[in-house]
Design a protein around this motif. Structure first.
Motif, short mmCIF file in Angstrom:
data_model
loop_
_atom_site.label_atom_id
_atom_site.label_comp_id
_atom_site.label_asym_id
_atom_site.label_seq_id
_atom_site.Cartn_x
_atom_site.Cartn_y
_atom_site.Cartn_z
N THR A 141 15.63 44.97 -83.24
CA THR A 141 15.59 43.74 -82.46
C THR A 141 14.33 43.73 -81.59
O THR A 141 13.72 44.77 -81.35
CB THR A 141 16.82 43.59 -81.57
N THR A 162 6.93 30.84 -77.74
CA THR A 162 7.26 29.98 -78.89
C THR A 162 6.45 30.38 -80.12
O THR A 162 6.99 30.46 -81.24
CB THR A 162 7.01 28.51 -78.54
N VAL A 165 7.75 33.91 -81.46
CA VAL A 165 9.06 33.79 -82.11
C VAL A 165 8.92 33.05 -83.44
O VAL A 165 9.54 33.42 -84.45
CB VAL A 165 10.06 33.07 -81.18
N SER A 166 8.09 32.00 -83.48
CA SER A 166 7.87 31.26 -84.71
C SER A 166 7.25 32.14 -85.78
O SER A 166 7.63 32.07 -86.96
CB SER A 166 6.97 30.05 -84.43
N GLU A 169 9.90 34.34 -87.23
CA GLU A 169 10.77 33.57 -88.14
C GLU A 169 10.07 33.34 -89.47
O GLU A 169 10.69 33.46 -90.54
CB GLU A 169 11.16 32.25 -87.49
N GLU A 174 15.24 37.20 -88.63
CA GLU A 174 16.27 36.25 -88.19
C GLU A 174 16.17 35.97 -86.71
O GLU A 174 15.86 36.85 -85.89
CB GLU A 174 17.67 36.80 -88.51
N ASN A 175 16.46 34.72 -86.35
CA ASN A 175 16.36 34.29 -84.96
C ASN A 175 17.23 35.13 -84.04
O ASN A 175 16.88 35.38 -82.89
CB ASN A 175 16.73 32.81 -84.85
N GLY A 176 18.36 35.60 -84.54
CA GLY A 176 19.27 36.37 -83.71
C GLY A 176 18.75 37.73 -83.32
O GLY A 176 19.30 38.38 -82.42
N ARG A 177 17.67 38.18 -83.96
CA ARG A 177 17.10 39.48 -83.65
C ARG A 177 16.06 39.41 -82.54
O ARG A 177 15.57 40.43 -82.08
CB ARG A 177 16.45 40.08 -84.89
N VAL A 178 15.73 38.19 -82.09
CA VAL A 178 14.65 38.02 -81.13
C VAL A 178 15.17 37.29 -79.89
O VAL A 178 15.80 36.24 -80.00
CB VAL A 178 13.48 37.23 -81.73
N THR A 179 14.91 37.86 -78.73
CA THR A 179 15.23 37.20 -77.46
C THR A 179 13.96 37.11 -76.62
O THR A 179 13.00 37.84 -76.85
CB THR A 179 16.30 37.98 -76.67
N THR A 180 13.96 36.21 -75.64
CA THR A 180 12.82 36.07 -74.74
C THR A 180 13.28 36.23 -73.30
O THR A 180 14.38 35.80 -72.94
CB THR A 180 12.14 34.70 -74.91
#
Length: 241
Positions: A141, A162, A165-166, A169, A174-180
């Motif tokens: 993650t 942004t 993260v883009s 992706e 997967e989006n669920g593996r990345v937090t800000t």
């Protein structure tokens, strides 16, 4: 558009038989690697003298580490340097490469949580490309992170978040593996060190040089000294003439 994947420059203290953990080697395997074997010598000793005395042993150390990266699938190149100034040598190697990140190794048994630190709105494509490349073939993650003083404007940071993260992706992460996370702190560097030490690897972009860097050493060096995790510094692209 995301920048091409940077090459990772890795300094190896060849005379001290330094190595890189297999966990870190496997994690960085998707990136091309330049291993720089360093034998740092006293001012009064010539490189020719040192090479005659230590070259065979230093080359063996460098080749052993290169084999680890090659076996993991890396495109790896080696260089061996007998130098009076290791840091300057690494700087020279790094400036020869178009897009480059410099690894400060540290012992690690697993890399499950990566922190990607953004300290400004610069160098974002290269940071994004590096983060995406090392995460793409793993289950790790990522926390995209910035520390800012209370009340500081973070619009540029939000835009950088942004973009990063883009890019992840687009690389299939997967989006669920990345937090800000934006953390408010009186001492941004200390906050970053504390956050990094709660993760397994730190990816950070080289920032603009400041006068204080000349006095206390650049921020990347201070991070390497204060963190206990491997550090990947994504250098800024050269200024075009």
């Amino acid at each position: 558009m995301t920048a091409p994947t940077p090459t990772v420059v890795v300094q190896i203290a060849a005379q001290e038989r330094e190595t890189v953990s297999e966990t870190l080697v496997e994690f960085l395997a998707p990136l091309p690697v330049v291993l720089v074997g360093i034998v740092e010598i006293p001012d009064q000793t010539s490189s020719e003298q040192a090479r005659a005395q230590f070259e065979d042993e230093a080359r063996q150390t460098l080749d052993t580490v290169a084999d680890l990266f090659a076996d993991a699938g890396s495109d790896v190149e080696t260089r061996l340097s007998f130098t009076h100034n290791a840091r300057r040598t690494i700087e020279q190697v790094a400036t020869e490469i178009d897009r480059v990140a410099v690894l400060f190794p540290a012992p690690t048994k697993s890399i499950e949580r990566v922190i990607v630190a953004v300290r400004g709105g610069i160098n974002v494509p290269n940071i994004a490309a590096t983060a995406a490349a090392v995460l793409e073939e793993t289950d790790a993650t990522a926390t995209v992170y910035h520390a800012a003083k209370e009340g500081a404007d973070t619009d540029a940071i939000e835009q950088a978040f942004t973009a990063i993260v883009s890019a992840m992706e687009d690389a299939g992460i997967e989006n669920g593996r990345v937090t800000t996370t934006i953390e408010r702190a009186d001492d941004e560097l200390t906050a970053l060190v504390d956050a990094a030490n709660e993760h397994d690897l730190l990816v950070v972009g080289e920032d603009e040089p400041k006068l204080t860097d000349r006095i206390f050493g650049d921020t990347s060096q201070r991070l390497a000294e204060r963190t206990v995790v491997p550090l990947v510094v994504v250098r800024r692209p050269p200024v075009e003439e």
